[in-house]
Design a protein around this motif. Sequence first.
Motif, mmCIF file in Angstrom:
data_model
loop_
_atom_site.group_PDB
_atom_site.id
_atom_site.type_symbol
_atom_site.label_atom_id
_atom_site.label_comp_id
_atom_site.label_asym_id
_atom_site.label_seq_id
_atom_site.Cartn_x
_atom_site.Cartn_y
_atom_site.Cartn_z
ATOM 1 N N VAL A 150 9.291 5.528 -1.131
ATOM 2 C CA VAL A 150 7.979 5.770 -0.519
ATOM 3 C C VAL A 150 8.145 5.482 0.976
ATOM 4 C CG1 VAL A 150 5.572 4.993 -0.420
ATOM 5 C CG2 VAL A 150 6.767 5.095 -2.616
ATOM 6 N N ILE A 151 7.834 6.491 1.792
ATOM 7 C CA ILE A 151 8.145 6.360 3.221
ATOM 8 C C ILE A 151 6.945 6.762 4.072
ATOM 9 C CG2 ILE A 151 9.718 7.143 5.072
ATOM 10 C CD1 ILE A 151 11.515 8.111 2.533
ATOM 11 N N GLY A 152 6.648 5.972 5.085
ATOM 12 C CA GLY A 152 5.608 6.335 6.062
ATOM 13 C C GLY A 152 6.205 6.201 7.461
ATOM 14 N N LEU A 153 5.835 7.112 8.363
ATOM 15 C CA LEU A 153 6.439 7.084 9.700
ATOM 16 C C LEU A 153 5.406 6.814 10.795
ATOM 17 C CD1 LEU A 153 8.821 10.195 9.533
ATOM 18 C CD2 LEU A 153 9.397 7.804 9.058
ATOM 19 N N GLU A 154 5.840 6.045 11.782
ATOM 20 C CA GLU A 154 5.032 5.822 12.988
ATOM 21 C C GLU A 154 5.841 6.351 14.160
ATOM 22 O OE1 GLU A 154 3.072 1.555 12.501
ATOM 23 O OE2 GLU A 154 5.038 1.657 11.559
ATOM 24 N N VAL A 170 1.452 8.395 16.484
ATOM 25 C CA VAL A 170 1.083 9.220 15.335
ATOM 26 C C VAL A 170 1.529 8.491 14.072
ATOM 27 C CG1 VAL A 170 1.316 11.486 14.241
ATOM 28 C CG2 VAL A 170 1.508 11.282 16.734
ATOM 29 N N VAL A 171 0.575 8.146 13.218
ATOM 30 C CA VAL A 171 0.881 7.353 12.018
ATOM 31 C C VAL A 171 0.620 8.191 10.765
ATOM 32 C CG1 VAL A 171 0.368 5.215 10.758
ATOM 33 C CG2 VAL A 171 0.118 5.279 13.258
ATOM 34 N N THR A 172 1.614 8.314 9.905
ATOM 35 C CA THR A 172 1.399 9.072 8.666
ATOM 36 C C THR A 172 1.021 8.121 7.531
ATOM 37 O OG1 THR A 172 3.585 8.868 7.625
ATOM 38 C CG2 THR A 172 3.343 10.572 9.329
ATOM 39 N N GLU A 173 0.477 8.690 6.479
ATOM 40 C CA GLU A 173 0.323 7.947 5.225
ATOM 41 C C GLU A 173 1.715 7.860 4.590
ATOM 42 O OE1 GLU A 173 -2.320 6.460 4.326
ATOM 43 O OE2 GLU A 173 -3.785 7.387 5.675
ATOM 44 N N PRO A 174 1.905 6.946 3.622
ATOM 45 C CA PRO A 174 3.248 6.819 3.013
ATOM 46 C C PRO A 174 3.530 7.968 2.046
ATOM 47 C CG PRO A 174 1.738 5.197 2.079
ATOM 48 C CD PRO A 174 0.969 5.916 3.139
ATOM 49 N N VAL A 193 9.693 1.806 4.697
ATOM 50 C CA VAL A 193 10.313 2.232 3.439
ATOM 51 C C VAL A 193 10.061 1.210 2.335
ATOM 52 C CG1 VAL A 193 12.501 2.862 2.316
ATOM 53 C CG2 VAL A 193 12.171 3.347 4.753
ATOM 54 N N SER A 194 9.650 1.717 1.161
ATOM 55 C CA SER A 194 9.613 0.871 -0.034
ATOM 56 C C SER A 194 10.091 1.731 -1.198
ATOM 57 C CB SER A 194 8.190 0.347 -0.294
ATOM 58 O OG SER A 194 7.311 1.424 -0.561
ATOM 59 N N ILE A 195 10.316 1.107 -2.342
ATOM 60 C CA ILE A 195 10.639 1.898 -3.530
ATOM 61 C C ILE A 195 9.692 1.473 -4.651
ATOM 62 C CG2 ILE A 195 13.072 2.272 -2.952
ATOM 63 C CD1 ILE A 195 13.785 0.051 -4.934
ATOM 64 N N LYS A 233 1.379 2.341 -7.385
ATOM 65 C CA LYS A 233 1.215 1.144 -6.563
ATOM 66 C C LYS A 233 2.190 1.142 -5.383
ATOM 67 C CE LYS A 233 1.611 -3.829 -7.139
ATOM 68 N NZ LYS A 233 3.033 -4.092 -6.947
ATOM 69 N N LEU A 234 1.703 0.672 -4.222
ATOM 70 C CA LEU A 234 2.586 0.532 -3.064
ATOM 71 C C LEU A 234 3.222 -0.851 -3.102
ATOM 72 C CD1 LEU A 234 0.392 2.089 -0.218
ATOM 73 C CD2 LEU A 234 2.437 3.086 -1.268
ATOM 74 N N ASN A 235 4.524 -0.903 -3.035
ATOM 75 C CA ASN A 235 5.221 -2.184 -3.036
ATOM 76 C C ASN A 235 5.495 -2.665 -1.613
ATOM 77 O OD1 ASN A 235 5.298 -2.409 -5.841
ATOM 78 N ND2 ASN A 235 7.077 -1.039 -5.938
HETATM 79 P P1 ADP Z 1 1.173 -2.398 9.225
HETATM 80 O O1 ADP Z 1 -0.172 -3.018 9.295
HETATM 81 O O2 ADP Z 1 2.222 -3.253 8.628
HETATM 82 O O3 ADP Z 1 1.598 -1.709 10.481
HETATM 83 P P2 ADP Z 1 0.074 -0.003 8.111
HETATM 84 O O4 ADP Z 1 -0.756 -0.032 6.906
HETATM 85 O O5 ADP Z 1 -0.582 0.151 9.424
HETATM 86 O O6 ADP Z 1 1.017 -1.266 8.105
HETATM 87 O O7 ADP Z 1 1.116 1.156 7.928
HETATM 88 C C1 ADP Z 1 2.118 1.375 8.833
HETATM 89 C C2 ADP Z 1 2.990 2.483 8.286
HETATM 90 O O8 ADP Z 1 3.625 2.084 7.098
HETATM 91 C C3 ADP Z 1 2.238 3.750 7.938
HETATM 92 O O9 ADP Z 1 3.016 4.877 8.354
HETATM 93 C C4 ADP Z 1 2.136 3.702 6.435
HETATM 94 O O10 ADP Z 1 2.118 4.989 5.870
HETATM 95 C C5 ADP Z 1 3.417 3.003 6.047
HETATM 96 N N1 ADP Z 1 3.308 2.246 4.804
HETATM 97 C C6 ADP Z 1 2.317 1.438 4.406
HETATM 98 N N2 ADP Z 1 2.589 0.887 3.202
HETATM 99 C C7 ADP Z 1 3.797 1.367 2.822
HETATM 100 C C8 ADP Z 1 4.642 1.183 1.675
HETATM 101 N N3 ADP Z 1 4.308 0.375 0.698
HETATM 102 N N4 ADP Z 1 5.824 1.854 1.643
HETATM 103 C C9 ADP Z 1 6.190 2.638 2.654
HETATM 104 N N5 ADP Z 1 5.436 2.856 3.746
HETATM 105 C C10 ADP Z 1 4.265 2.242 3.832
#
Ligand code: ADP
Length: 483
Positions: A6-10, A156-160, A200-202, A209-211
């Motif tokens: 599971v990956i989200g990018l900033e 630019v912040v994406t969802e995971p 990154v999480s798995i 659920k997000l880990n």
């Molecule tokens: P933080 O408060 O730690 O910066 P955010 O909720 O603002 O966390 O999310 C930051 C980035 O991390 C976003 O791109 C989001 O999609 C990603 N993200 C959030 N939770 C997870 C997760 N469990 N695994 C992978 N990416 C995640």
Amino acid sequence: MSFEPVIGLEVHVQLNTNSKMFCSCSGSYQEMEPNSLVCEVCLGLPGSLPSVNLEAVNSAIKLGLSLGCDISDVTKFDRKNYVYPDLMKGYQISQFDMPIATNGKINVENKSSEIKSLIRINRVHMEEDVAKLIHNELNDSVFMDLNRSGMPLLEVVTEPDFRSSEEAENYLIKLQSIVRYLGIGTANMEEGSFRCDANVSIREKGTEKLNEKVEIKNMNRIKAVARAIEYEILRQKKAVASGERIVQETRGWNDIESKSIPQRSKEDAHDYRYFPEPDIPAIKITAKFVNEIKEALPELPEDKQARYINDFNLSSYDAGILVSNQKKAKFFDQVLNSSTKLDGKYVANWINVDLNAISNAQKDDELEKMEISPDNFGKLIMLVKENKVNKNTAKDLLSEIYSTNEDAENISKSRGLQKMEDSNELSNIVENAIKSNQAAVNDYKNGKETAVRFLIGQVMKQSKGTANPNSAETEIIKQLKNE
Ligand code: ADP
Ligand code: MG
Ligand code: ZN
């Protein structure tokens, strides 16, 4: 158990505005004398007041619209407090709960599986950059260049939503090309104008659920982001397999050693104590203002790609390569416009295969060294289409005039590279080849058909490749039969 990543990018996109985010210092800081572009505002001197750069707000709206976001009616700035030597005021002016753009989406194609994934964009917000620290390992000292302090950034912040490093990589390539099409920044990763942190999480496949996630920083190439993500996925899988728990932390990527090292853990994670920036009033953005910007947006890569597929019957892959680079797409459009006799498929093939081979060989991915004009390129490929120049000859010519733009018509004529139209000339060359290669002629008479191939080779050589091999073969057989 099978796991999925599971990956989200900033991503931080640096803007190429004339001036900095909150002061009138020049925004062209690259290659300037260090600490030459500073004022009381970007130095954070007490009593100085920020004022918002309207061009940066415009750029933010452009990017937000291009990513399918809602543009906020009201947006405000907030102070993000932390202490670090590169931060002049002890806080960064950023946006917390009322960012300029939210809820976007972008399609990301996965080339290997041809699956399209919809990636949700959480937000785009404006903020200021910090100074640049240059560590000198030799004597353990640090230099500081304040020219970057206060430069405008969009985060630019994406969802995971990414499930592979490939998707993440393709997203970055796409975002980069959107920024370039919009002309709001260079999006150059090596020079630090496009910075990406990967989270990154798995989790067990099938679960929602997000880990606990790990944030990786310091990648300065898109390929390095992909490598860092791959490394992290593997590290987490191994950890879980050996019974460890993944803890939330920030890790720094070392591309040379291909590994990441821990930087800080949750225990020392920052509490930024955000609060509204008292020196900047909230900004009201009218629908009229947004519409004007929307109407002036250029054709974006995805729309261009759809148009190429639709109008010229290109494959999605070919159209994708053309639009991946704005200069390439523009070149394609211009070559097509240079002659009504050229069709899209033919031009696309020449650009994606032959021109691409040359720019690769010259290490010119961005086509910066390319000097050949679209007209001249059109002329060259017309010569092949009209059967006046051999394809191989034309390819050689192309690699020569790629960086000189010498006229294709002139050079092919003056070097005698245009195909022979005169059948007398061909007949003479064939006669000569037969006279001076009696051994081959005897072979032919003894039933060795391959002798003809050899003679064709001789004719091509003598004619400097301008003879038509098919006509040469016919003529050779005709003359051999008459012997
Ligand atoms: P933080 O408060 O730690 O910066 P955010 O909720 O603002 O966390 O999310 C930051 C980035 O991390 C976003 O791109 C989001 O999609 C990603 N993200 C959030 N939770 C997870 C997760 N469990 N695994 C992978 N990416 C995640
Ligand atoms: Mg974060
Ligand atoms: Zn300044």
